[in-house]
Scaffold this active site. Structure first.
Site, PDB file in Angstrom:
ATOM      1  N   HIS A 104      -9.994  -6.777  -2.590  1.00  7.11           N
ATOM      2  CA  HIS A 104     -11.023  -6.879  -1.541  1.00  7.11           C
ATOM      3  C   HIS A 104     -12.316  -6.261  -2.064  1.00  7.11           C
ATOM      4  O   HIS A 104     -12.385  -5.052  -2.279  1.00  7.11           O
ATOM      5  CB  HIS A 104     -10.585  -6.120  -0.276  1.00  7.11           C
ATOM      6  CG  HIS A 104      -9.421  -6.746   0.415  1.00  7.11           C
ATOM      7  ND1 HIS A 104      -9.507  -7.966   1.042  1.00  7.11           N
ATOM      8  CD2 HIS A 104      -8.135  -6.342   0.567  1.00  7.11           C
ATOM      9  CE1 HIS A 104      -8.332  -8.278   1.562  1.00  7.11           C
ATOM     10  NE2 HIS A 104      -7.475  -7.320   1.283  1.00  7.11           N
ATOM     11  N   GLU A 120      -5.208 -10.854  -2.397  1.00  6.42           N
ATOM     12  CA  GLU A 120      -6.013 -10.835  -1.148  1.00  6.42           C
ATOM     13  C   GLU A 120      -7.502 -10.830  -1.452  1.00  6.42           C
ATOM     14  O   GLU A 120      -8.265 -10.059  -0.877  1.00  6.42           O
ATOM     15  CB  GLU A 120      -5.665  -9.584  -0.323  1.00  6.42           C
ATOM     16  CG  GLU A 120      -4.199  -9.411  -0.017  1.00  6.42           C
ATOM     17  CD  GLU A 120      -3.913  -8.235   0.905  1.00  6.42           C
ATOM     18  OE1 GLU A 120      -4.825  -7.728   1.552  1.00  6.42           O
ATOM     19  OE2 GLU A 120      -2.735  -7.832   0.964  1.00  6.42           O
ATOM     20  N   ASN A 132       2.568  -4.286  -3.573  1.00  2.00           N
ATOM     21  CA  ASN A 132       1.180  -4.721  -3.389  1.00  2.00           C
ATOM     22  C   ASN A 132       0.287  -3.512  -3.114  1.00  2.00           C
ATOM     23  O   ASN A 132       0.665  -2.628  -2.342  1.00  2.00           O
ATOM     24  CB  ASN A 132       1.152  -5.683  -2.186  1.00  2.00           C
ATOM     25  CG  ASN A 132      -0.064  -6.557  -2.140  1.00  2.00           C
ATOM     26  OD1 ASN A 132      -0.462  -7.132  -3.167  1.00  2.00           O
ATOM     27  ND2 ASN A 132      -0.676  -6.686  -0.970  1.00  2.00           N
ATOM     28  N   ASP A 176     -11.448 -11.260  -1.736  1.00  2.00           N
ATOM     29  CA  ASP A 176     -12.691 -11.692  -1.095  1.00  2.00           C
ATOM     30  C   ASP A 176     -13.842 -10.940  -1.767  1.00  2.00           C
ATOM     31  O   ASP A 176     -13.664  -9.847  -2.288  1.00  2.00           O
ATOM     32  CB  ASP A 176     -12.698 -11.493   0.435  1.00  2.00           C
ATOM     33  CG  ASP A 176     -12.002 -10.229   0.912  1.00  2.00           C
ATOM     34  OD1 ASP A 176     -12.041  -9.215   0.189  1.00  2.00           O
ATOM     35  OD2 ASP A 176     -11.434 -10.253   2.018  1.00  2.00           O
ATOM     36  N   GLU A 184       0.795  -1.226   0.000  1.00  2.00           N
ATOM     37  CA  GLU A 184       0.000   0.000   0.000  1.00  2.00           C
ATOM     38  C   GLU A 184       0.831   1.281   0.000  1.00  2.00           C
ATOM     39  O   GLU A 184       0.733   2.097   0.920  1.00  2.00           O
ATOM     40  CB  GLU A 184      -0.989  -0.028   1.182  1.00  2.00           C
ATOM     41  CG  GLU A 184      -1.920  -1.223   1.082  1.00  2.00           C
ATOM     42  CD  GLU A 184      -2.856  -1.376   2.286  1.00  2.00           C
ATOM     43  OE1 GLU A 184      -2.725  -0.612   3.251  1.00  2.00           O
ATOM     44  OE2 GLU A 184      -3.707  -2.294   2.248  1.00  2.00           O
TER      45      GLU A 184
HETATM   46  C1  XIL Z   1      -5.628  -7.508   7.785  1.00  2.00           C
HETATM   47  C2  XIL Z   1      -5.837  -8.800   8.562  1.00  2.00           C
HETATM   48  O1  XIL Z   1      -6.642  -9.644   7.796  1.00  2.00           O
HETATM   49  C3  XIL Z   1      -6.473  -8.514   9.888  1.00  2.00           C
HETATM   50  O2  XIL Z   1      -6.550  -9.695  10.681  1.00  2.00           O
HETATM   51  C4  XIL Z   1      -5.680  -7.449  10.640  1.00  2.00           C
HETATM   52  O3  XIL Z   1      -6.375  -7.109  11.825  1.00  2.00           O
HETATM   53  C5  XIL Z   1      -5.503  -6.223   9.785  1.00  2.00           C
HETATM   54  O4  XIL Z   1      -4.905  -6.579   8.549  1.00  2.00           O
HETATM   55  N1  XIL Z   1      -4.694  -5.364   3.254  1.00  2.00           N
HETATM   56  C6  XIL Z   1      -3.574  -6.062   3.623  1.00  2.00           C
HETATM   57  C7  XIL Z   1      -3.651  -7.037   4.724  1.00  2.00           C
HETATM   58  O5  XIL Z   1      -2.550  -5.942   2.954  1.00  2.00           O
HETATM   59  O6  XIL Z   1      -2.451  -7.146   5.435  1.00  2.00           O
HETATM   60  C8  XIL Z   1      -4.783  -6.721   5.679  1.00  2.00           C
HETATM   61  O7  XIL Z   1      -4.887  -7.789   6.604  1.00  2.00           O
HETATM   62  C9  XIL Z   1      -6.067  -6.538   4.913  1.00  2.00           C
HETATM   63  C10 XIL Z   1      -5.941  -5.396   3.946  1.00  2.00           C
END
Ligand code: XIL
Length: 381
Positions: free
Chosen positions: A262, A293, A224, A295, A182
């Site tokens: 996400h 990542e 990322n 979902d 990020e």
């Molecule tokens: C999230 C985890 O899933 C949680 O358990 C934690 O509390 C916060 O981080 N982007 C990312 C991940 O790159 O590392 C994050 O993971 C979700 C968003």
């Protein structure tokens, strides 16, 4: 036909030619017969076997990574899913700086080591997540930097030490590292004004990738990021790509771009065509790309007769886009099953729980999305 063959065969003058024609015809009929019997050349569906054994097996056969993030608290869930449904794992939290070192310099690799050892036992790939990120840092990192005589030098030293320690510790065991996560502003299209940027400028990225390459030369190095709109022309995507180009122009050793993916119920769902173009816009730079990542909240489809069929279509679109783009190497979901998803645990997403966003349901059974993804990999969807 038979009469004609007999006549040609008996024809004295053209006997050589006639026999030759007969042999060619017989051979042709024989080969056609073999093709029909073996099903080869059949353009119907039965040419491809569309049965999904397991996602991990199908992914393995097609040279693709299908991964899941493992949280710290999931008991033996991973025993039932990793290596069965997924051929790649990411530590959801265990490899973050603040998890490995709650206080600056105090490293404890126990949890992360257990995950890496488990992955090795199961023969699955490990994606390392993450070396440098604005969030989940050691509690005292900022105070340590701000309190130093020379904050810039102190931060540079800490960044270097962290990357060397962690990437060095897992040298040869981690296939890919999210070196920086990020780098963009949370909402806007500019680079994020985090602690690293404030003291080291954009070159904190250069420094991070160079240190990671030196610490583990075999690991694929990723930048990322998440996006709100998944098109090649979205402002945030354009700005991120410009950043990646600047890194490449400066000779920074970056191998790949990670797209988080996400889809938590608010914001636009991707379309296959635009997503594909977006992925291509990165591979055209000579980089690999991966969805790191993913979902998809069920909340996108509150009125649908079958929300999980709609969800399956989104997964199918993303898997298909990735499969179509050479250089797109895998899709990781952010969690193993709907039993445990960060969307149900973390604000503000948890206000809209339960999301049921993953490929396996709360009974660890494959959902329509699982089969949709698998069918894409089999070439059946
Ligand atoms: C999230 C985890 O899933 C949680 O358990 C934690 O509390 C916060 O981080 N982007 C990312 C991940 O790159 O590392 C994050 O993971 C979700 C968003």
């Amino acid at each position: 036909m038979a009469e004609l063959l007999k006549k040609l065969w008996k024809d004295e003058e053209g006997q050589g030619m006639a026999k030759y024609i007969v042999i060619v015809i017989v051979l042709f009929i024989a080969i056609a017969g073999i093709i029909v019997v073996s099903g080869c050349g059949d353009d119907g569906d039965d040419a491809i076997d569309c049965t999904c054994s397991t996602l991990a097996e199908v992914a393995g056969q097609t040279g693709f990574w299908v991964g899941a993030a493992i949280a710290d608290s999931e008991g033996d869930l991973e025993q039932k899913t990793i290596g069965v449904h997924f051929n790649s794992v990411t530590a959801e939290n265990a490899m973050k700086w603040g998890s490995l070192a709650p206080s600056v310099g105090q490293y404890d690799f126990q949890k992360a080591d257990a995950l890496v050892a488990f992955a090795a036992k199961r023969g699955v790939r490990v994606r390392g997540h993450v070396l440098i990120w604005r969030d989940q840092q050691p509690a005292d990192l900022e105070a340590e930097v701000l309190g130093a005589d020379d904050p810039e030098a102190r931060l540079r030293a800490l960044l270097t030490e962290h990357i060397e320690t962690v990437a060095g510790h897992y040298r040869g065991q981690v296939d890919a590292w999210d070196v920086v996560n990020e780098p963009m502003d949370r909402y806007g299209a500019q680079i994020d004004n985090n602690l690293f940027y404030q003291y080291l400028g954009e070159e904190y990225l250069d420094e991070s990738f160079r240190r990671a390459r030196a610490a583990d030369p075999q690991a694929r190095l990723f930048l990322n990021e998440y996006f709100y709109v998944h098109t090649p022309t979205d402002e945030r995507v354009v700005a991120f790509r410009a950043l990646v180009k600047r890194l490449l122009e400066r000779g920074v050793p970056i191998d790949a771009v990670g797209i988080q993916g996400h889809f938590w119920g608010v914001g636009e769902l991707p379309t296959r065509a635009a997503f594909e173009e977006m992925l291509s816009s990165f591979t055209e730079l000579g980089l690999e790309v991966e969805i790191t990542e993913m979902d998809v909240s069920r909340n996108y489809f509150p009125h649908a007769e079958d929300p999980f069929a709609e969800q399956a279509q989104v997964y199918a679109d993303v898997f298909a886009a990735c499969r179509t783009v050479p250089g797109c190497i895998g899709v990781t979901t952010w969690g193993m099953s709907d039993i445990s998803t960060w969307l149900d645990r973390n604000e503000p997403f948890s206000n809209y729980a339960p999301h049921h966003p993953l490929l396996l349901d709360t009974n660890l059974q494959p959902k329509p999305a699982y089969y949709a993804a698998c069918e894409v990999l089999l070439g059946c969807r």
